[in-house]
Design an enzyme around this catalytic site. Structure first.
Site: not given
Length: 145
Positions: A10-11, A18, A23, A73, A76, A100, A102, A109
């Site tokens: 998502p996103n 964004r 990012y 990825n 969330a 995985e 990111h 963060r």
């Protein structure tokens, strides 16, 4: 021709607009180009994005059914989706690579981002290198077959 699925949660469809300070300013089309250029001639890279948890899970089932390695990825979903974690486990239990990734470093963060329910079932985790996180994951998958 071998295929590598590059699945985004998502996103991430909003990359480029964004939080560019976190990012970057590149979008998914830029990621597609980067990975297509990085892939050997005999490797097709299939980049997908969804905001739908069920669709992402079904893509992981597809990876198992077609014996296709995955760069994931989870966005969330990383932090709480046990359903996604269980689907990712099906990939690695089938003997397939699932890396995985990111874009940012979750550990630098907010505290809630420090936990991944997916990491324990992934082949490996690459984070904090922007789009190079994906390229490094692709390089690994290509090398190990």
């Amino acid at each position: 021709m071998r295929t590598v699925l590059v699945l985004n949660g998502p996103n991430l469809g909003r990359l480029g607009s964004r939080e560019p300070d976190v990012y970057g300013s590149a979008d998914l089309d830029d990621l597609r180009v980067l990975l297509a250029e990085a892939a050997p001639e005999d490797v097709a890279v299939d980049v997908r994005q969804t905001d739908d948890e069920a669709e992402l899970i079904h893509w992981l089932y597809e990876a198992v059914d077609t014996s296709t390695p995955v760069v994931l990825n989870p966005a969330a979903f990383t932090h709480y989706s046990y359903a996604l974690r269980d689907a990712a486990a099906l990939v690695t239990k089938a003997g397939l690579q699932l890396v995985e990734v990111h874009i940012s470093n979750p550990h630098a963060r907010e505290t809630f981002r420090h936990t991944s329910v997916v990491s324990a079932v992934a082949t490996g985790v690459i984070a904090g290198f922007g789009f190079d996180s994906y390229r490094l994951a692709l390089d690994h998958i290509v090398r190990v077959g």
